[in-house]
Design a protein around this motif. Sequence first.
Motif, PDB file in Angstrom:
ATOM      1  N   GLU A 106     -41.358  79.244 -33.145  1.00 36.67           N
ATOM      2  CA  GLU A 106     -41.557  78.446 -34.368  1.00 36.67           C
ATOM      3  C   GLU A 106     -43.023  78.042 -34.489  1.00 36.67           C
ATOM      4  O   GLU A 106     -43.640  78.188 -35.544  1.00 36.67           O
ATOM      5  CB  GLU A 106     -40.649  77.202 -34.343  1.00 36.67           C
ATOM      6  N   LEU A 107     -43.600  77.569 -33.361  1.00 36.95           N
ATOM      7  CA  LEU A 107     -45.014  77.173 -33.368  1.00 36.95           C
ATOM      8  C   LEU A 107     -45.905  78.343 -33.763  1.00 36.95           C
ATOM      9  O   LEU A 107     -46.845  78.203 -34.558  1.00 36.95           O
ATOM     10  CB  LEU A 107     -45.442  76.732 -31.970  1.00 36.95           C
ATOM     11  N   GLU A 108     -45.604  79.501 -33.190  1.00 35.51           N
ATOM     12  CA  GLU A 108     -46.403  80.698 -33.427  1.00 35.51           C
ATOM     13  C   GLU A 108     -46.385  81.070 -34.922  1.00 35.51           C
ATOM     14  O   GLU A 108     -47.427  81.350 -35.525  1.00 35.51           O
ATOM     15  CB  GLU A 108     -45.836  81.847 -32.588  1.00 35.51           C
ATOM     16  N   VAL A 109     -45.202  81.056 -35.499  1.00 37.39           N
ATOM     17  CA  VAL A 109     -45.069  81.450 -36.906  1.00 37.39           C
ATOM     18  C   VAL A 109     -45.745  80.414 -37.810  1.00 37.39           C
ATOM     19  O   VAL A 109     -46.510  80.748 -38.719  1.00 37.39           O
ATOM     20  CB  VAL A 109     -43.577  81.630 -37.278  1.00 37.39           C
ATOM     21  N   VAL A 110     -45.477  79.129 -37.515  1.00 35.76           N
ATOM     22  CA  VAL A 110     -46.056  78.076 -38.359  1.00 35.76           C
ATOM     23  C   VAL A 110     -47.582  78.129 -38.286  1.00 35.76           C
ATOM     24  O   VAL A 110     -48.277  78.054 -39.303  1.00 35.76           O
ATOM     25  CB  VAL A 110     -45.526  76.686 -37.926  1.00 35.76           C
ATOM     26  N   ARG A 111     -48.113  78.292 -37.081  1.00 32.63           N
ATOM     27  CA  ARG A 111     -49.560  78.354 -36.899  1.00 32.63           C
ATOM     28  C   ARG A 111     -50.152  79.501 -37.733  1.00 32.63           C
ATOM     29  O   ARG A 111     -51.176  79.349 -38.396  1.00 32.63           O
ATOM     30  CB  ARG A 111     -49.873  78.552 -35.413  1.00 32.63           C
ATOM     31  N   ARG A 112     -49.478  80.635 -37.725  1.00 27.29           N
ATOM     32  CA  ARG A 112     -49.977  81.782 -38.489  1.00 27.29           C
ATOM     33  C   ARG A 112     -49.922  81.509 -39.992  1.00 27.29           C
ATOM     34  O   ARG A 112     -50.802  81.934 -40.739  1.00 27.29           O
ATOM     35  CB  ARG A 112     -49.152  83.034 -38.174  1.00 27.29           C
ATOM     36  N   LEU A 113     -48.881  80.800 -40.425  1.00 28.95           N
ATOM     37  CA  LEU A 113     -48.735  80.566 -41.870  1.00 28.95           C
ATOM     38  C   LEU A 113     -49.747  79.544 -42.377  1.00 28.95           C
ATOM     39  O   LEU A 113     -50.136  79.589 -43.542  1.00 28.95           O
ATOM     40  CB  LEU A 113     -47.311  80.099 -42.196  1.00 28.95           C
ATOM     41  N   ILE A 114     -50.144  78.600 -41.523  1.00 29.56           N
ATOM     42  CA  ILE A 114     -51.036  77.555 -42.025  1.00 29.56           C
ATOM     43  C   ILE A 114     -52.495  77.773 -41.647  1.00 29.56           C
ATOM     44  O   ILE A 114     -53.363  77.060 -42.129  1.00 29.56           O
ATOM     45  CB  ILE A 114     -50.590  76.140 -41.582  1.00 29.56           C
ATOM     46  N   SER A 115     -52.781  78.778 -40.802  1.00 29.96           N
ATOM     47  CA  SER A 115     -54.147  78.887 -40.301  1.00 29.96           C
ATOM     48  C   SER A 115     -55.080  79.591 -41.289  1.00 29.96           C
ATOM     49  O   SER A 115     -56.295  79.565 -41.120  1.00 29.96           O
ATOM     50  CB  SER A 115     -54.163  79.621 -38.961  1.00 29.96           C
ATOM     51  N   ALA A 116     -54.522  80.222 -42.299  1.00 24.52           N
ATOM     52  CA  ALA A 116     -55.383  80.891 -43.285  1.00 24.52           C
ATOM     53  C   ALA A 116     -54.747  80.735 -44.657  1.00 24.52           C
ATOM     54  O   ALA A 116     -53.520  80.608 -44.756  1.00 24.52           O
ATOM     55  CB  ALA A 116     -55.506  82.372 -42.916  1.00 24.52           C
ATOM     56  N   PRO A 117     -55.556  80.716 -45.716  1.00 21.74           N
ATOM     57  CA  PRO A 117     -54.978  80.590 -47.061  1.00 21.74           C
ATOM     58  C   PRO A 117     -54.050  81.766 -47.350  1.00 21.74           C
ATOM     59  O   PRO A 117     -54.317  82.878 -46.917  1.00 21.74           O
ATOM     60  CB  PRO A 117     -56.198  80.622 -47.996  1.00 21.74           C
ATOM     61  N   ARG A 118     -52.952  81.496 -48.026  1.00 22.52           N
ATOM     62  CA  ARG A 118     -52.003  82.563 -48.358  1.00 22.52           C
ATOM     63  C   ARG A 118     -51.766  82.554 -49.869  1.00 22.52           C
ATOM     64  O   ARG A 118     -50.747  82.046 -50.345  1.00 22.52           O
ATOM     65  CB  ARG A 118     -50.694  82.378 -47.593  1.00 22.52           C
ATOM     66  N   PRO A 119     -52.728  83.120 -50.621  1.00 23.54           N
ATOM     67  CA  PRO A 119     -52.565  83.134 -52.080  1.00 23.54           C
ATOM     68  C   PRO A 119     -51.318  83.940 -52.459  1.00 23.54           C
ATOM     69  O   PRO A 119     -50.876  84.786 -51.675  1.00 23.54           O
ATOM     70  CB  PRO A 119     -53.836  83.833 -52.574  1.00 23.54           C
ATOM     71  N   PRO A 120     -50.749  83.671 -53.655  1.00 24.45           N
ATOM     72  CA  PRO A 120     -49.571  84.429 -54.074  1.00 24.45           C
ATOM     73  C   PRO A 120     -49.839  85.926 -53.945  1.00 24.45           C
ATOM     74  O   PRO A 120     -50.945  86.387 -54.239  1.00 24.45           O
ATOM     75  CB  PRO A 120     -49.403  84.038 -55.549  1.00 24.45           C
ATOM     76  N   GLY A 121     -48.869  86.652 -53.487  1.00 36.15           N
ATOM     77  CA  GLY A 121     -49.057  88.095 -53.302  1.00 36.15           C
ATOM     78  C   GLY A 121     -49.383  88.461 -51.867  1.00 36.15           C
ATOM     79  O   GLY A 121     -49.363  89.637 -51.505  1.00 36.15           O
ATOM     80  N   THR A 122     -49.704  87.450 -51.037  1.00 36.09           N
ATOM     81  CA  THR A 122     -49.944  87.741 -49.620  1.00 36.09           C
ATOM     82  C   THR A 122     -48.653  88.284 -49.013  1.00 36.09           C
ATOM     83  O   THR A 122     -47.587  87.714 -49.237  1.00 36.09           O
ATOM     84  CB  THR A 122     -50.323  86.440 -48.858  1.00 36.09           C
ATOM     85  N   PRO A 123     -48.720  89.400 -48.285  1.00 36.42           N
ATOM     86  CA  PRO A 123     -47.485  89.936 -47.698  1.00 36.42           C
ATOM     87  C   PRO A 123     -46.840  88.917 -46.758  1.00 36.42           C
ATOM     88  O   PRO A 123     -47.538  88.111 -46.136  1.00 36.42           O
ATOM     89  CB  PRO A 123     -47.949  91.166 -46.901  1.00 36.42           C
ATOM     90  N   ARG A 124     -45.526  88.989 -46.687  1.00 42.34           N
ATOM     91  CA  ARG A 124     -44.822  88.069 -45.799  1.00 42.34           C
ATOM     92  C   ARG A 124     -45.140  88.406 -44.348  1.00 42.34           C
ATOM     93  O   ARG A 124     -45.443  89.555 -44.012  1.00 42.34           O
ATOM     94  CB  ARG A 124     -43.313  88.161 -46.048  1.00 42.34           C
ATOM     95  N   LEU A 125     -45.083  87.390 -43.507  1.00 39.27           N
ATOM     96  CA  LEU A 125     -45.281  87.590 -42.067  1.00 39.27           C
ATOM     97  C   LEU A 125     -44.058  88.346 -41.538  1.00 39.27           C
ATOM     98  O   LEU A 125     -42.921  87.961 -41.810  1.00 39.27           O
ATOM     99  CB  LEU A 125     -45.352  86.207 -41.416  1.00 39.27           C
ATOM    100  N   ARG A 126     -44.286  89.410 -40.782  1.00 41.59           N
ATOM    101  CA  ARG A 126     -43.158  90.216 -40.279  1.00 41.59           C
ATOM    102  C   ARG A 126     -42.797  89.775 -38.866  1.00 41.59           C
ATOM    103  O   ARG A 126     -43.626  89.864 -37.964  1.00 41.59           O
ATOM    104  CB  ARG A 126     -43.534  91.703 -40.290  1.00 41.59           C
TER     105      ARG A 126
END
Length: 296
Positions: A106-126
């Motif tokens: 959970e930490l790993e995924v959350v860190r990846r989602l918040i560590s860089a801007p994710r403008p609309p259209g950014t591919p989902r984290l796999r």
Amino acid sequence: MATVRELLDAAVARLRASGSDTARLDAELLLAHALDVDRTGVIANWSAPVGEGAAARFRELLERRAAGEPVAYIRGVKEFRGLAFGVDERALIPRPETEKLVELAELEVVRRLISAPRPPGTPRLRVIDVGTGSGAIAVTLAVLLNRRRMLDEVALSAADISEDALQLAKENAVGHAIADRLEFLVADLLPGDGQWDVVLANLPYVRTDAIPNLPKAASFEPVRALDGGPDGLQVIARLLDRLPTAVANGGAALLEIGGDQEHAFRDLAAARLRGWELEIERDLGGLPRVAILRHQ
Ligand code: GLN
């Protein structure tokens, strides 16, 4: 009519004699199951009389436990990270130490989602859970990310070589109302030639010759979910060989390992994953438990 206390005291003696080292807990859970109440309902009503029907049901459950069957299979349910998982002989019973893997995932995924801007259209984290079994890791992670309103940004897959296990994982996903948010794949480790940002796995890692020494309850579980070959690391090694192509640049793999496998795992990873970073995290019992491999 016997009281709760009388039934429990007799059951604890019976289970101790059969070799259970959690006799009181087992007895309380099984009596609660026979009475269709939770464990508190049993503990808080010592002197309540128990009807003949429930007492007979309890005796049957007790005999199954005395014959070695795990309490989780008898109840058909196991708590994992505060969630109830349906369990049966199709898959390994989720273990408390695997909660550490979920916490780190959970930490790993959350860190990846918040560590860089994710403008609309950014591919989902796999993200993929390899050897999902009952689905404990994938389903729990989906529930946790959903609570954080982050699940939409993640493409989460659960894979298993056993179609039966995968069916159980689907049932658990349905039970937690996230079945439509997970992709289920029958695969020997990783499916096809896809790429993932985060690979999660609790693969079989028990040495073949140590399997007969596991608690009797483990003999009711699918041996394929436990047997890691002569050194316990055969299945994990096969996954490591796949990681260089399967993990995207900058991605990570979080793998559960045996509490006595830290050194052997370090050697294996050093030989097979040159240039990757490796950290090993301990579980609540203080044992090395989760290997985090980062692809630079
Ligand atoms: N921790 C489990 C046990 O000791 C093994 C789980 C696994 O092989 N992944 O029974």
